[in-house]
Write a protein that holds these residues in place. Structure first.
Motif, PDB file in Angstrom:
ATOM      1  N   GLY A  51       0.820  -1.196   0.000  1.00  0.00           N
ATOM      2  CA  GLY A  51       0.000   0.000   0.000  1.00  0.00           C
ATOM      3  C   GLY A  51       0.857   1.249   0.000  1.00  0.00           C
ATOM      4  N   GLY A  52       0.199   2.397  -0.155  1.00  0.00           N
ATOM      5  CA  GLY A  52       0.935   3.652  -0.144  1.00  0.00           C
ATOM      6  C   GLY A  52       0.101   4.785  -0.678  1.00  0.00           C
ATOM      7  N   LEU A  53       0.778   5.906  -0.888  1.00  0.00           N
ATOM      8  CA  LEU A  53       0.139   7.108  -1.415  1.00  0.00           C
ATOM      9  C   LEU A  53       0.527   7.254  -2.882  1.00  0.00           C
ATOM     10  CD1 LEU A  53      -1.301   9.863  -1.145  1.00  0.00           C
ATOM     11  CD2 LEU A  53       0.882  10.798  -0.336  1.00  0.00           C
ATOM     12  N   VAL A  54      -0.474   7.331  -3.749  1.00  0.00           N
ATOM     13  CA  VAL A  54      -0.228   7.488  -5.178  1.00  0.00           C
ATOM     14  C   VAL A  54      -1.167   8.540  -5.742  1.00  0.00           C
ATOM     15  CG1 VAL A  54       0.589   5.112  -5.505  1.00  0.00           C
ATOM     16  CG2 VAL A  54      -1.841   5.648  -5.814  1.00  0.00           C
ATOM     17  N   GLN A  55      -0.852   8.995  -6.936  1.00  0.00           N
ATOM     18  CA  GLN A  55      -1.726   9.949  -7.614  1.00  0.00           C
ATOM     19  C   GLN A  55      -2.767   9.210  -8.444  1.00  0.00           C
ATOM     20  OE1 GLN A  55       0.890  12.625  -9.801  1.00  0.00           O
ATOM     21  NE2 GLN A  55       0.810  14.079  -8.105  1.00  0.00           N
ATOM     22  N   ALA A  56      -3.850   9.876  -8.726  1.00  0.00           N
ATOM     23  CA  ALA A  56      -4.902   9.298  -9.564  1.00  0.00           C
ATOM     24  C   ALA A  56      -4.303   8.877 -10.907  1.00  0.00           C
ATOM     25  CB  ALA A  56      -6.017  10.310  -9.776  1.00  0.00           C
ATOM     26  N   GLY A  57      -4.740   7.708 -11.367  1.00  0.00           N
ATOM     27  CA  GLY A  57      -4.236   7.169 -12.624  1.00  0.00           C
ATOM     28  C   GLY A  57      -3.076   6.216 -12.466  1.00  0.00           C
ATOM     29  N   ALA A  58      -2.483   6.200 -11.288  1.00  0.00           N
ATOM     30  CA  ALA A  58      -1.327   5.326 -11.044  1.00  0.00           C
ATOM     31  C   ALA A  58      -1.764   3.882 -10.823  1.00  0.00           C
ATOM     32  CB  ALA A  58      -0.545   5.834  -9.833  1.00  0.00           C
ATOM     33  N   SER A  59      -0.763   3.023 -10.702  1.00  0.00           N
ATOM     34  CA  SER A  59      -1.001   1.602 -10.427  1.00  0.00           C
ATOM     35  C   SER A  59      -0.274   1.198  -9.157  1.00  0.00           C
ATOM     36  CB  SER A  59      -0.487   0.746 -11.590  1.00  0.00           C
ATOM     37  OG  SER A  59      -1.154   1.066 -12.794  1.00  0.00           O
ATOM     38  N   LEU A  60      -0.774   0.169  -8.516  1.00  0.00           N
ATOM     39  CA  LEU A  60      -0.143  -0.423  -7.347  1.00  0.00           C
ATOM     40  C   LEU A  60      -0.366  -1.920  -7.393  1.00  0.00           C
ATOM     41  CD1 LEU A  60      -1.066   1.672  -4.148  1.00  0.00           C
ATOM     42  CD2 LEU A  60       1.222   1.294  -5.069  1.00  0.00           C
ATOM     43  N   ARG A  61       0.555  -2.655  -6.778  1.00  0.00           N
ATOM     44  CA  ARG A  61       0.327  -4.074  -6.598  1.00  0.00           C
ATOM     45  C   ARG A  61       0.412  -4.391  -5.113  1.00  0.00           C
ATOM     46  NH1 ARG A  61       3.701  -9.433  -8.492  1.00  0.00           N
ATOM     47  NH2 ARG A  61       5.026  -8.758  -6.756  1.00  0.00           N
ATOM     48  N   LEU A  62      -0.685  -4.881  -4.582  1.00  0.00           N
ATOM     49  CA  LEU A  62      -0.714  -5.330  -3.204  1.00  0.00           C
ATOM     50  C   LEU A  62      -0.367  -6.813  -3.142  1.00  0.00           C
ATOM     51  CD1 LEU A  62      -4.016  -3.652  -1.969  1.00  0.00           C
ATOM     52  CD2 LEU A  62      -1.705  -2.688  -2.073  1.00  0.00           C
ATOM     53  N   SER A  63       0.259  -7.197  -2.058  1.00  0.00           N
ATOM     54  CA  SER A  63       0.599  -8.600  -1.843  1.00  0.00           C
ATOM     55  C   SER A  63       0.094  -9.040  -0.481  1.00  0.00           C
ATOM     56  CB  SER A  63       2.112  -8.814  -1.921  1.00  0.00           C
ATOM     57  OG  SER A  63       2.606  -8.471  -3.197  1.00  0.00           O
ATOM     58  N   CYS A  64      -0.207 -10.315  -0.381  1.00  0.00           N
ATOM     59  CA  CYS A  64      -0.641 -10.898   0.883  1.00  0.00           C
ATOM     60  C   CYS A  64       0.085 -12.225   1.040  1.00  0.00           C
ATOM     61  CB  CYS A  64      -2.141 -11.104   0.881  1.00  0.00           C
ATOM     62  SG  CYS A  64      -2.770 -12.001   2.314  1.00  0.00           S
ATOM     63  N   ALA A  65       0.906 -12.305   2.069  1.00  0.00           N
ATOM     64  CA  ALA A  65       1.635 -13.536   2.348  1.00  0.00           C
ATOM     65  C   ALA A  65       0.909 -14.297   3.441  1.00  0.00           C
ATOM     66  CB  ALA A  65       3.062 -13.213   2.780  1.00  0.00           C
ATOM     67  N   ALA A  66       0.531 -15.524   3.137  1.00  0.00           N
ATOM     68  CA  ALA A  66      -0.216 -16.350   4.086  1.00  0.00           C
ATOM     69  C   ALA A  66       0.689 -17.442   4.643  1.00  0.00           C
ATOM     70  CB  ALA A  66      -1.416 -16.974   3.396  1.00  0.00           C
ATOM     71  N   SER A  67       0.585 -17.691   5.936  1.00  0.00           N
ATOM     72  CA  SER A  67       1.403 -18.723   6.558  1.00  0.00           C
ATOM     73  C   SER A  67       0.638 -19.354   7.709  1.00  0.00           C
ATOM     74  CB  SER A  67       2.718 -18.118   7.056  1.00  0.00           C
ATOM     75  OG  SER A  67       2.466 -17.122   8.026  1.00  0.00           O
ATOM     76  N   GLY A  68       1.129 -20.493   8.141  1.00  0.00           N
ATOM     77  CA  GLY A  68       0.519 -21.179   9.266  1.00  0.00           C
ATOM     78  C   GLY A  68      -0.415 -22.300   8.873  1.00  0.00           C
ATOM     79  N   ARG A  69      -0.767 -22.354   7.611  1.00  0.00           N
ATOM     80  CA  ARG A  69      -1.587 -23.437   7.071  1.00  0.00           C
ATOM     81  C   ARG A  69      -1.211 -23.625   5.607  1.00  0.00           C
ATOM     82  NH1 ARG A  69      -5.938 -25.321   9.933  1.00  0.00           N
ATOM     83  NH2 ARG A  69      -6.423 -24.139  11.803  1.00  0.00           N
ATOM     84  N   THR A  70      -1.809 -24.652   5.002  1.00  0.00           N
ATOM     85  CA  THR A  70      -1.592 -24.875   3.580  1.00  0.00           C
ATOM     86  C   THR A  70      -2.617 -24.049   2.816  1.00  0.00           C
ATOM     87  OG1 THR A  70      -0.870 -27.127   4.067  1.00  0.00           O
ATOM     88  CG2 THR A  70      -1.371 -26.592   1.766  1.00  0.00           C
ATOM     89  N   PHE A  71      -2.288 -22.774   2.608  1.00  0.00           N
ATOM     90  CA  PHE A  71      -3.238 -21.871   1.982  1.00  0.00           C
ATOM     91  C   PHE A  71      -3.373 -22.087   0.491  1.00  0.00           C
ATOM     92  CE2 PHE A  71      -4.964 -19.263   5.212  1.00  0.00           C
ATOM     93  CZ  PHE A  71      -4.042 -19.267   6.242  1.00  0.00           C
ATOM     94  N   SER A  72      -2.524 -22.937  -0.072  1.00  0.00           N
ATOM     95  CA  SER A  72      -2.639 -23.194  -1.503  1.00  0.00           C
ATOM     96  C   SER A  72      -4.004 -23.781  -1.862  1.00  0.00           C
ATOM     97  CB  SER A  72      -1.531 -24.144  -1.953  1.00  0.00           C
ATOM     98  OG  SER A  72      -1.581 -25.351  -1.211  1.00  0.00           O
ATOM     99  N   THR A  73      -4.682 -24.397  -0.906  1.00  0.00           N
ATOM    100  CA  THR A  73      -5.991 -24.978  -1.194  1.00  0.00           C
ATOM    101  C   THR A  73      -7.148 -24.081  -0.753  1.00  0.00           C
ATOM    102  OG1 THR A  73      -6.055 -26.170   0.903  1.00  0.00           O
ATOM    103  CG2 THR A  73      -5.068 -27.314  -0.978  1.00  0.00           C
ATOM    104  N   TYR A  74      -6.830 -22.918  -0.210  1.00  0.00           N
ATOM    105  CA  TYR A  74      -7.859 -21.983   0.217  1.00  0.00           C
ATOM    106  C   TYR A  74      -8.250 -21.058  -0.938  1.00  0.00           C
ATOM    107  CZ  TYR A  74      -7.524 -22.994   5.242  1.00  0.00           C
ATOM    108  OH  TYR A  74      -7.581 -23.585   6.474  1.00  0.00           O
TER     109      TYR A  74
END
Length: 126
Positions: A9-32
Motif C-alpha cells: 500500500g501507499g500514497l499514489v496519484q490518480a491514474g497510477a497503479s499499485l500491486r498489493l501482496s498478501c503472504a499467508a502462513s501457518g496453514r496450507t493456503f494453496s488450497t484456500y
C-alpha cells in the motif's frame, strides 16, 4: 499460527497503479480461496475479488463490478501469496485493503472467510 500479512500500500496519484501482496502462513493456503476486500472511511467493508483454488491450470476469479477491468487478482508462491494488481486508481479507491482466506467457500460474502489480515492503507490523491 495463522498469519495473513498485506503489503504494497501507499500514497499514489490518480491514474497510477499499485500491486498489493498478501503472504499467508501457518496453514496450507494453496488450497484456500483467497480474496481481497477494502474499507473506506465511514463505509462498510466491501468485496473486491476472490480467486479459487484449483488443482489444474484453469484460473478462476470473481470481481466486484466497481473494479472489474482495473484490478487483477493472482496467486504465487504455490498459492500462499495472493496479489492484487490495481490500475487506473481513483481517489474513491482510497481505503484500507484486506486480504482474507476461505477454507471452502468461493464467495463475495465476508462471513465466508476464516482468516483476515490486518490491512494495508492505499491513498489515491487527485
Amino acid at each position: 499460527q495463522v498469519q495473513l500479512v498485506e503489503s504494497g500500500g501507499g500514497l499514489v496519484q490518480a491514474g497510477a497503479s499499485l500491486r498489493l501482496s498478501c503472504a499467508a502462513s501457518g496453514r496450507t493456503f494453496s488450497t484456500y480461496n483467497m480474496g481481497w476486500f477494502r474499507q473506506a472511511p465511514g463505509k462498510e467493508r466491501e468485496f473486491l475479488a476472490v480467486t479459487r483454488w484449483s488443482s489444474g491450470t484453469t484460473y478462476y476469479a470473481i470481481y466486484a463490478d466497481s473494479v472489474l477491468g482495473r484490478f487483477t487478482i493472482s496467486r504465487a508462491d504455490g498459492g500462499n501469496t495472493v496479489h492484487l494488481r490495481m490500475t487506473s486508481l481513483k481517489p474513491e479507491d482510497t481505503a484500507i485493503y484486506y486480504c482474507a482466506a476461505a477454507e471452502s467457500s468461493y464467495s463475495k460474502a465476508q462471513e465466508a472467510y476464516n482468516y483476515w489480515g490486518q490491512g494495508t492503507q492505499v491513498t489515491v490523491s487527485s
